[in-house]
Design an enzyme around this catalytic site. Structure first.
Site, PDB file in Angstrom:
ATOM      1  N   GLU A   1     -10.021  23.627  41.065  1.00 48.60           N
ATOM      2  CA  GLU A   1      -9.324  22.824  41.807  1.00 48.60           C
ATOM      3  C   GLU A   1      -9.828  23.082  42.968  1.00 48.60           C
ATOM      4  O   GLU A   1      -8.420  23.464  43.582  1.00 48.60           O
ATOM      5  CB  GLU A   1      -8.145  22.309  41.505  1.00 48.60           C
ATOM      6  CG  GLU A   1      -7.803  21.971  39.949  1.00 48.60           C
ATOM      7  CD  GLU A   1      -6.457  21.867  39.362  1.00 48.60           C
ATOM      8  OE1 GLU A   1      -6.615  21.098  38.082  1.00 48.60           O
ATOM      9  OE2 GLU A   1      -5.666  22.519  39.965  1.00 48.60           O
ATOM     10  N   PRO A   2     -10.941  23.183  43.446  1.00 46.54           N
ATOM     11  CA  PRO A   2     -10.614  23.151  45.343  1.00 46.54           C
ATOM     12  C   PRO A   2     -10.433  21.844  46.323  1.00 46.54           C
ATOM     13  O   PRO A   2     -11.120  21.193  45.804  1.00 46.54           O
ATOM     14  CB  PRO A   2     -12.433  23.779  45.696  1.00 46.54           C
ATOM     15  CG  PRO A   2     -12.799  22.607  44.812  1.00 46.54           C
ATOM     16  CD  PRO A   2     -11.791  23.159  43.366  1.00 46.54           C
ATOM     17  N   GLY A   3      -9.362  22.233  47.039  1.00 47.44           N
ATOM     18  CA  GLY A   3      -9.062  20.807  47.793  1.00 47.44           C
ATOM     19  C   GLY A   3      -9.926  21.007  49.252  1.00 47.44           C
ATOM     20  O   GLY A   3     -10.363  20.572  49.971  1.00 47.44           O
ATOM     21  N   ARG A   4      -9.289  21.749  50.236  1.00 49.63           N
ATOM     22  CA  ARG A   4      -9.414  22.264  51.260  1.00 49.63           C
ATOM     23  C   ARG A   4     -11.414  22.645  51.433  1.00 49.63           C
ATOM     24  O   ARG A   4     -11.884  22.512  52.482  1.00 49.63           O
ATOM     25  CB  ARG A   4      -8.332  23.005  51.791  1.00 49.63           C
ATOM     26  CG  ARG A   4      -9.026  24.072  53.521  1.00 49.63           C
ATOM     27  CD  ARG A   4      -7.421  24.881  53.457  1.00 49.63           C
ATOM     28  NE  ARG A   4      -6.374  24.580  53.170  1.00 49.63           N
ATOM     29  CZ  ARG A   4      -5.176  24.576  53.323  1.00 49.63           C
ATOM     30  NH1 ARG A   4      -5.531  23.951  54.013  1.00 49.63           N
ATOM     31  NH2 ARG A   4      -4.141  24.760  52.734  1.00 49.63           N
TER      32      ARG A   4
ATOM     33  N   ARG B   1       0.574  19.451  60.795  1.00 47.83           N
ATOM     34  CA  ARG B   1       0.244  20.539  60.408  1.00 47.83           C
ATOM     35  C   ARG B   1       1.015  21.753  61.281  1.00 47.83           C
ATOM     36  O   ARG B   1       1.874  22.535  60.510  1.00 47.83           O
ATOM     37  CB  ARG B   1      -1.015  21.344  60.123  1.00 47.83           C
ATOM     38  CG  ARG B   1      -1.981  19.821  58.641  1.00 47.83           C
ATOM     39  CD  ARG B   1      -2.415  20.528  58.231  1.00 47.83           C
ATOM     40  NE  ARG B   1      -2.547  21.527  57.476  1.00 47.83           N
ATOM     41  CZ  ARG B   1      -3.230  23.399  57.819  1.00 47.83           C
ATOM     42  NH1 ARG B   1      -3.960  22.785  59.034  1.00 47.83           N
ATOM     43  NH2 ARG B   1      -2.831  23.980  57.270  1.00 47.83           N
TER      44      ARG B   1
ATOM     45  N   TYR C   1       3.858  23.703  59.411  1.00 45.66           N
ATOM     46  CA  TYR C   1       3.263  25.555  59.236  1.00 45.66           C
ATOM     47  C   TYR C   1       3.399  26.038  59.819  1.00 45.66           C
ATOM     48  O   TYR C   1       2.159  26.981  60.046  1.00 45.66           O
ATOM     49  CB  TYR C   1       2.202  25.311  58.407  1.00 45.66           C
ATOM     50  CG  TYR C   1       2.333  24.192  56.926  1.00 45.66           C
ATOM     51  CD1 TYR C   1       2.662  23.901  55.873  1.00 45.66           C
ATOM     52  CD2 TYR C   1       1.088  23.034  57.026  1.00 45.66           C
ATOM     53  CE1 TYR C   1       2.756  23.034  54.616  1.00 45.66           C
ATOM     54  CE2 TYR C   1       0.821  21.882  56.172  1.00 45.66           C
ATOM     55  CZ  TYR C   1       1.520  22.119  54.912  1.00 45.66           C
ATOM     56  OH  TYR C   1       1.829  20.943  54.095  1.00 45.66           O
TER      57      TYR C   1
ATOM     58  N   CYS D   1       7.813  11.882  70.107  1.00 40.26           N
ATOM     59  CA  CYS D   1       8.472  11.426  70.832  1.00 40.26           C
ATOM     60  C   CYS D   1       9.775  12.754  70.236  1.00 40.26           C
ATOM     61  O   CYS D   1      10.644  12.705  69.529  1.00 40.26           O
ATOM     62  CB  CYS D   1      10.213  10.817  70.876  1.00 40.26           C
ATOM     63  SG  CYS D   1       9.682   9.279  72.128  1.00 40.26           S
ATOM     64  N   GLU D   2       8.852  14.698  70.403  1.00 39.79           N
ATOM     65  CA  GLU D   2       9.793  15.258  69.264  1.00 39.79           C
ATOM     66  C   GLU D   2       8.707  16.695  70.209  1.00 39.79           C
ATOM     67  O   GLU D   2       7.475  16.461  70.369  1.00 39.79           O
ATOM     68  CB  GLU D   2       8.957  14.877  68.243  1.00 39.79           C
ATOM     69  CG  GLU D   2       9.314  16.034  67.027  1.00 39.79           C
ATOM     70  CD  GLU D   2      10.079  15.499  65.619  1.00 39.79           C
ATOM     71  OE1 GLU D   2       9.966  13.931  65.803  1.00 39.79           O
ATOM     72  OE2 GLU D   2       9.844  16.088  64.703  1.00 39.79           O
TER      73      GLU D   2
ATOM     74  N   TYR E   1      -5.363  17.544  54.450  1.00 36.34           N
ATOM     75  CA  TYR E   1      -4.622  17.443  54.432  1.00 36.34           C
ATOM     76  C   TYR E   1      -4.133  17.548  56.331  1.00 36.34           C
ATOM     77  O   TYR E   1      -2.887  17.380  56.651  1.00 36.34           O
ATOM     78  CB  TYR E   1      -3.780  19.342  54.005  1.00 36.34           C
ATOM     79  CG  TYR E   1      -3.713  19.143  52.915  1.00 36.34           C
ATOM     80  CD1 TYR E   1      -3.649  18.734  51.680  1.00 36.34           C
ATOM     81  CD2 TYR E   1      -4.884  20.527  52.918  1.00 36.34           C
ATOM     82  CE1 TYR E   1      -3.996  19.415  50.258  1.00 36.34           C
ATOM     83  CE2 TYR E   1      -5.157  20.920  51.414  1.00 36.34           C
ATOM     84  CZ  TYR E   1      -4.233  20.436  50.305  1.00 36.34           C
ATOM     85  OH  TYR E   1      -4.550  20.560  49.342  1.00 36.34           O
TER      86      TYR E   1
HETATM   87  N1  LLP Z   1      -3.829  22.327  43.025  1.00 39.88           N
HETATM   88  C1  LLP Z   1      -2.812  22.236  42.647  1.00 39.88           C
HETATM   89  C2  LLP Z   1      -2.731  22.341  41.472  1.00 39.88           C
HETATM   90  C3  LLP Z   1      -2.599  22.902  43.668  1.00 39.88           C
HETATM   91  O1  LLP Z   1      -1.588  21.960  43.774  1.00 39.88           O
HETATM   92  C4  LLP Z   1      -3.507  22.860  45.028  1.00 39.88           C
HETATM   93  C5  LLP Z   1      -3.276  22.694  46.531  1.00 39.88           C
HETATM   94  C6  LLP Z   1      -4.656  22.855  44.869  1.00 39.88           C
HETATM   95  C7  LLP Z   1      -5.167  22.101  43.545  1.00 39.88           C
HETATM   96  C8  LLP Z   1      -5.344  22.786  46.424  1.00 39.88           C
HETATM   97  O2  LLP Z   1      -5.844  23.571  46.698  1.00 39.88           O
HETATM   98  P1  LLP Z   1      -6.449  23.930  47.893  1.00 39.88           P
HETATM   99  O3  LLP Z   1      -8.076  24.004  47.249  1.00 39.88           O
HETATM  100  O4  LLP Z   1      -7.180  23.157  49.122  1.00 39.88           O
HETATM  101  O5  LLP Z   1      -6.019  24.891  48.901  1.00 39.88           O
HETATM  102  N2  LLP Z   1      -0.418  20.046  52.582  1.00 39.88           N
HETATM  103  C9  LLP Z   1      -1.151  21.417  52.815  1.00 39.88           C
HETATM  104  C10 LLP Z   1      -1.662  22.390  51.259  1.00 39.88           C
HETATM  105  C11 LLP Z   1      -0.625  21.912  50.279  1.00 39.88           C
HETATM  106  C12 LLP Z   1      -1.953  22.673  49.108  1.00 39.88           C
HETATM  107  C13 LLP Z   1      -0.456  22.176  48.204  1.00 39.88           C
HETATM  108  N3  LLP Z   1      -1.177  22.259  46.257  1.00 39.88           N
HETATM  109  C14 LLP Z   1      -1.850  21.909  53.774  1.00 39.88           C
HETATM  110  O6  LLP Z   1      -2.031  21.408  54.558  1.00 39.88           O
HETATM  111  O7  LLP Z   1      -1.951  23.104  53.983  1.00 39.88           O
END
Ligand code: LLP
Length: 439
Positions: free
Chosen positions: A292-295, A332, A336, A363-364, A392
């Site tokens: 499950e890649p997102g980033r 972010r 973080y 304002c922060e 994100y």
């Molecule tokens: N699958 C599950 C169950 C997850 O919880 C996540 C991310 C992913 C897949 C995707 O992960 P990735 O490939 O994107 O690393 N808001 C934070 C990132 C939070 C990620 C949470 N879960 C940021 O801006 O770095």
């Protein structure tokens, strides 16, 4: 900068993304502006899918849509043969409105609301990823109502936690997500699933972290997960699918490796080979493999363009360059302490001989985009491009201080189209009500 064929500096010294000069994009769409490179998104998607097919065979690549959820994104990833991971009714609805099929969705969450479960079940969502015992009777009763045998994966905590540059193996039981294998919670939930007539135990899920470059972390997680699958098999429970979550890292600054699309293929291949070899060694039935890649799919595809405004040079201490965006388009740093690289897009070849802090307009004091960024000397009106903002950023944006969330444009072959239109001040008050007693 991690430049590539569709992210480069053109002969006029201007940053170009998807064949469009940043200066032209700003003329047409203004700033702040999120820009996404369609070709890069498609290339990364294709690399993930192709490698999964070649190295493993029976696998799914699922876009973690929390990284960037908007209708065009579901259309794009659907075209490329990816499935989608959704974590709320809102993401699910957005995907459905884009024509994405429930049958291609995985629904996650540690506290799924009954109405969200109903939206999932009634739209034939392929898999619900169960996080805890308490949600089983709710999912079961909704599945009964729709006469569905709902496939579920059980999210487990394998005791491996990975971060950008290191990972730890831990039996930590204090995670908000998933059932611990070590503490026996996972067995309890899996056994409980079997008690519900409208739930079908289909397999296991884990997610070990985000922004990971250390492949060993995956290998250790795979080892733990396959050993658990083996233990379940010895008890007569067959695991049909193993979902290893996301987490593949991207380039933000010089501290990170510069991955090419081929490097991502190699990354996925390592994971796929790891699973294959361990199922052979442990002699377990081969599960479908899902990641499950997102980033990694959208992060480096995105840049944000800002206009430089006030410059505050505190002699010998710090130089702030304030931009017309801030934590409302990119929270972010505030969340973080994240770091970014940037360039002056209209003079991208100018030597980056200053270290500045890019600050937002909220304002922060914590409203910073990034500290200690190397930039050429900035002048008011310069266009500042911040890299790797595709994941994100839009998805975590807000209207803090009643600033407008910037629009998103998708660029291909020099042509840019809105995929998220600009907000107006009128949008900000659209849901406001002044009750009669205040009038
Ligand atoms: N699958 C599950 C169950 C997850 O919880 C996540 C991310 C992913 C897949 C995707 O992960 P990735 O490939 O994107 O690393 N808001 C934070 C990132 C939070 C990620 C949470 N879960 C940021 O801006 O770095």
């Amino acid at each position: 900068m991690n430049l590539r064929d569709t992210l480069k500096i053109n002969s006029a010294g201007v940053l170009e993304i998807g064949g469009a000069a940043a200066t032209e994009l700003v003329k047409s769409f203004g700033t702040p502006l999120y820009v996404l490179d369609e070709d890069y998104i498609r290339k990364v998607c294709r690399a993930f899918v192709k490698t999964m097919n070649e190295e493993y065979g029976d696998g799914n690549v699922c876009f973690a849509s929390k990284a960037l959820s908007c209708m065009a994104m579901y259309k794009l990833i659907g075209d490329e043969g990816l499935k989608a991971d959704v974590v709320s009714g809102g993401e699910m609805y957005t995907a459905l409105r884009a024509g994405f099929k429930g049958a291609d969705m995985y629904f996650h969450g540690n506290n799924k609301l009954p109405k969200e479960i109903e939206l999932a079940v009634s739209n034939g969502v392929r898999i619900i990823v169960v996080d805890n015992l308490m949600e089983l009777p709710i999912i079961d009763s909704i599945a009964k109502k729709y006469s569905v045998l709902q496939k579920v994966l059980v999210r487990v905590n394998p005791g491996v936690e990975a971060h950008t540059h290191h990972f730890v193996q831990t039996a930590r039981a204090d995670s908000k997500f998933g059932c611990s294998i070590a503490l026996g919670e996972a067995d309890i939930v899996i056994d409980a699933v079997k008690e519900y007539s409208n739930l079908d135990y289909h397999g296991l899920h884990c997610h070990i972290g985000s922004q990971i470059f250390d492949k060993t972390a995956y290998i250790i997680a795979i080892d733990k997960m396959t050993s658990f699958i083996k233990a379940l098999e010895d008890r007569g429970i067959i695991t049909n699918e193993l979902n290893l979550g996301g987490g593949f890292g991207i380039y933000y600054t010089e501290e990170d490796p510069k991955y090419t699309v081929d490097d991502y293929s190699e990354y996925v291949a390592t994971v796929a080979r790891g699973v294959k070899s361990m199922i052979e060694t442990k002699q377990i039935r081969k599960p479908v493999l899902t990641i499950e890649p997102g980033r990694a799919i959208v992060g480096e595809a995105g840049i944000t363009l800002y206009s430089a405004g006030m410059i505050r040079d505190i002699k010998d201490i710090k130089k702030y360059v304030a931009i017309d965006g801030g934590m409302f388009d990119n929270p972010r740093y505030a969340l973080y302490n994240s770091k970014y690289s940037a360039v002056i897009a209209n003079r991208a070849n100018a030597p980056a001989d200053e270290i500045v802090t890019i600050a937002g307009k909220c304002c922060e004091s914590g409203d910073i985009i990034s500290k200690n960024v190397k930039l050429a000397k900035v002048e008011e009106g310069d266009i500042i491009a911040v890299f790797s903002t595709g994941a994100y950023n839009y998805s975590m944006s807000s209207n803090y201080n009643r600033n407008l969330v910037p629009p998103v444009v998708l660029v291909k072959d020099g042509k840019a189209d809105y995929i998220v239109r600009p907000q107006s001040y009128e949008d900000l008050v659209r849901h406001d009500v002044i009750p009669a007693r205040l009038k």
